[in-house]
Enzyme design. Structure first.
Site, PDB file in Angstrom:
ATOM      1  N   GLU A   1     -14.929 -58.830  45.834  1.00 42.62           N
ATOM      2  CA  GLU A   1     -14.297 -60.128  45.580  1.00 42.62           C
ATOM      3  C   GLU A   1     -13.518 -60.079  44.270  1.00 42.62           C
ATOM      4  O   GLU A   1     -12.481 -60.704  44.128  1.00 42.62           O
ATOM      5  CB  GLU A   1     -15.352 -61.248  45.538  1.00 42.62           C
ATOM      6  CG  GLU A   1     -15.180 -62.196  46.692  1.00 42.62           C
ATOM      7  CD  GLU A   1     -16.112 -63.388  46.722  1.00 42.62           C
ATOM      8  OE1 GLU A   1     -15.759 -64.422  46.149  1.00 42.62           O
ATOM      9  OE2 GLU A   1     -17.176 -63.276  47.349  1.00 42.62           O
TER      10      GLU A   1
ATOM     11  N   ASP B   1     -24.686 -64.450  45.713  1.00 38.85           N
ATOM     12  CA  ASP B   1     -24.262 -64.700  47.093  1.00 38.85           C
ATOM     13  C   ASP B   1     -24.455 -63.468  47.980  1.00 38.85           C
ATOM     14  O   ASP B   1     -25.114 -63.559  49.021  1.00 38.85           O
ATOM     15  CB  ASP B   1     -22.808 -65.178  47.137  1.00 38.85           C
ATOM     16  CG  ASP B   1     -22.610 -66.492  46.397  1.00 38.85           C
ATOM     17  OD1 ASP B   1     -23.608 -67.071  45.942  1.00 38.85           O
ATOM     18  OD2 ASP B   1     -21.455 -66.934  46.271  1.00 38.85           O
TER      19      ASP B   1
ATOM     20  N   SER C   1     -19.051 -68.692  52.267  1.00 42.31           N
ATOM     21  CA  SER C   1     -18.411 -68.007  53.393  1.00 42.31           C
ATOM     22  C   SER C   1     -17.774 -66.700  52.921  1.00 42.31           C
ATOM     23  O   SER C   1     -17.636 -65.758  53.699  1.00 42.31           O
ATOM     24  CB  SER C   1     -17.348 -68.899  54.032  1.00 42.31           C
ATOM     25  OG  SER C   1     -16.229 -69.050  53.187  1.00 42.31           O
ATOM     26  N   SER C   2     -17.416 -66.643  51.635  1.00 45.13           N
ATOM     27  CA  SER C   2     -16.758 -65.416  51.152  1.00 45.13           C
ATOM     28  C   SER C   2     -17.731 -64.236  51.151  1.00 45.13           C
ATOM     29  O   SER C   2     -17.401 -63.146  51.632  1.00 45.13           O
ATOM     30  CB  SER C   2     -16.152 -65.625  49.763  1.00 45.13           C
ATOM     31  OG  SER C   2     -17.128 -66.028  48.835  1.00 45.13           O
TER      32      SER C   2
ATOM     33  N   SER D   1      -8.994 -63.335  62.424  1.00 44.98           N
ATOM     34  CA  SER D   1      -9.892 -64.397  61.965  1.00 44.98           C
ATOM     35  C   SER D   1      -9.746 -65.590  62.902  1.00 44.98           C
ATOM     36  O   SER D   1      -8.677 -66.195  62.973  1.00 44.98           O
ATOM     37  CB  SER D   1      -9.550 -64.814  60.533  1.00 44.98           C
ATOM     38  OG  SER D   1     -10.194 -66.048  60.252  1.00 44.98           O
TER      39      SER D   1
ATOM     40  N   ASP E   1     -26.171 -66.638  37.395  1.00 52.57           N
ATOM     41  CA  ASP E   1     -26.223 -65.236  37.857  1.00 52.57           C
ATOM     42  C   ASP E   1     -25.364 -64.309  37.000  1.00 52.57           C
ATOM     43  O   ASP E   1     -25.782 -63.226  36.638  1.00 52.57           O
ATOM     44  CB  ASP E   1     -25.935 -65.097  39.363  1.00 52.57           C
ATOM     45  CG  ASP E   1     -24.535 -65.520  39.800  1.00 52.57           C
ATOM     46  OD1 ASP E   1     -23.826 -66.171  39.000  1.00 52.57           O
ATOM     47  OD2 ASP E   1     -24.170 -65.205  40.942  1.00 52.57           O
TER      48      ASP E   1
END
Ligand code: ADP
Ligand code: MG
Length: 395
Positions: A163, A175, A122-123, A63, A32
């Protein structure tokens, strides 16, 4: 120490519940960020952010996975926040603000059934659910929503950049794009250069998807990932000597690499070769799937794993063991590591009638061989994330 105001819940409004799925990439790994092709599915596990608008600029997060809370102001620098997971959400807010969305405070509970750091993204599930929640909270507060938000890929790019600014991980678009644009029952062949998509059905009566989390988490994963990106950039720069004008390694095909590869030192040649062959495999895999040739698809997955192991060097003995075990089991079309590597998960495609047996075999054989426990399960190709109001929930 700096004092923070309490985030006061809005007296009237009910919470905004935003959900974004994890993903598993069937093939097309480390392509990617080279403007190449990927073929992921979103899965039936994900992250939910339930947000209550507040009347000030404080953000208060809980969280559930970590059993921790975080507190900051909407304009705080994301890169320095504690605990570190809060940086993902702060990074999203900072990129949204930079792109013209007014910053609004909120209080939110973050819940997930994804493994953290397990290669199922998950990020991105966290950044995408946070972005969807933040936009909706701003909208409810009467903010003018910038028109670009409707353009496909724009919110995904914001989550990718979040990110990067917050964690220093130079991740690609796959993602967040998958979390925000996937369709139920389908894989998406994404061209990461122009974000054009071709959806390819993955019929449940023909094939099941089994994910095995090795339980291995290498601390060098983020560093190794950035190092591979750097190596791709260096390979490109060397190939782009006088005369050549490649924009990315995606512009290279096998014959060009055979002719020009002499200019690369051995390690960079292997990195470039992975990217070139993986792009070709990924496009062929989408075609194979479209014509229901799952045997061919499976062989391409195995070739992909070998290329990631030998040329790109991002696998590890535990992932190799999981792949080996799967390939010996009945009804398996193919198996490979998935995600960035250095630990994390494998993905296997299997005939639906043999899926349960494969799950059991992977769990028992892996433990016998490595002494570790793998979390193994069947996942279903699922739809994109979204946002809803939940009038029943209490603030
Ligand atoms: P992956 O995306 O494969 O799960 P990453 O290392 O990219 O692995 O992301 C994992 C990190 O994302 C965690 O260490 C944590 O900081 C953050 N994260 C993901 N989900 C949550 C959550 N529900 N609560 C808090 N932090 C989370
Ligand atoms: Mg991730």
């Amino acid at each position: 120490m700096r004092r923070f105001p309490k985030a006061r819940p809005h007296p009237v409004l009910s919470p905004v519940v935003a959900r974004a799925p994890g993903r598993v990439n069937l093939i097309g790994e480390h392509t990617d960020y080279n403007e190449g092709f990927v073929l992921p599915i979103a899965i039936d596990r994900g992250t939910e952010v339930s947000a209550w608008p507040s009347e000030d600029d404080a953000v208060l997060l809980e969280s559930v996975a970590y059993g921790e809370t975080a507190r900051f102001r909407v304009d705080d620098d994301p890169a320095t926040l504690q605990p570190p997971w809060a940086r993902y959400v702060a990074g999203v807010l900072s990129r949204l603000r930079r792109n013209g969305l007014p910053a609004v405070g909120f209080r939110a509970k973050i819940d997930t059934d994804l493994p953290l750091g397990g290669g199922l993204s998950s990020s991105a599930a966290l950044t995408c659910a946070s972005a969807l929640a933040a936009v909706e909270v701003a909208r409810l507060g009467g903010a003018a929503i910038p028109p670009w938000l409707e353009e496909p890929g724009r919110l995904a790019a914001i989550c990718r950049d979040a990110e990067r600014v917050a964690l220093g991980v130079r991740c690609g678009i796959m993602d967040p794009y998958t979390a925000l644009h996937a369709r139920s029952g389908q894989a998406l062949l994404l061209d990461c250069r122009d974000l054009s998509v071709r959806f390819v059905p993955l019929p449940a009566d023909r094939v099941s998807v089994v994910v095995a989390d090795s339980g291995v988490r290498h601390s060098l994963a983020a560093g190794g990932y950035n190092e591979r990106r750097g190596e791709c950039e260096e390979a490109l720069a060397r190939l782009n000597g006088p005369g050549a004008r490649l924009r990315s390694l995606r512009d290279l095909d096998a014959s060009a690499l055979a002719a020009e590869g002499k200019r690369l030192p051995p390690t960079l040649l292997r990195r470039a070769r992975h990217v070139v062959t993986e792009n070709a495999r990924t496009q062929e895999a989408a075609d194979s799937l479209a014509r229901d040739d799952l045997a061919r698809f499976g062989r391409l997955m195995v070739e992909s794993h070998e290329s990631l192991r030998k040329d790109y060097e991002v696998s590890c003995p535990e992932l190799d063991a999981l792949v080996e075990i799967a390939l010996r089991a009945r009804g398996v079309f193919g198996s490979r590591m998935t995600g960035g590597g250095f630990g994390g998960s494998t993905v296997s495609l299997v005939e639906p009638g043999s899926a349960k047996r494969l799950v059991e075999t992977l769990a028992t054989e892996y433990e016998r061989r490595t002494g570790r426990k793998a979390e193994v399960r069947v996942v279903r190709p699922s739809g994109a994330g979204g946002v809803r109001r939940d009038p029943a929930a209490q603030g």
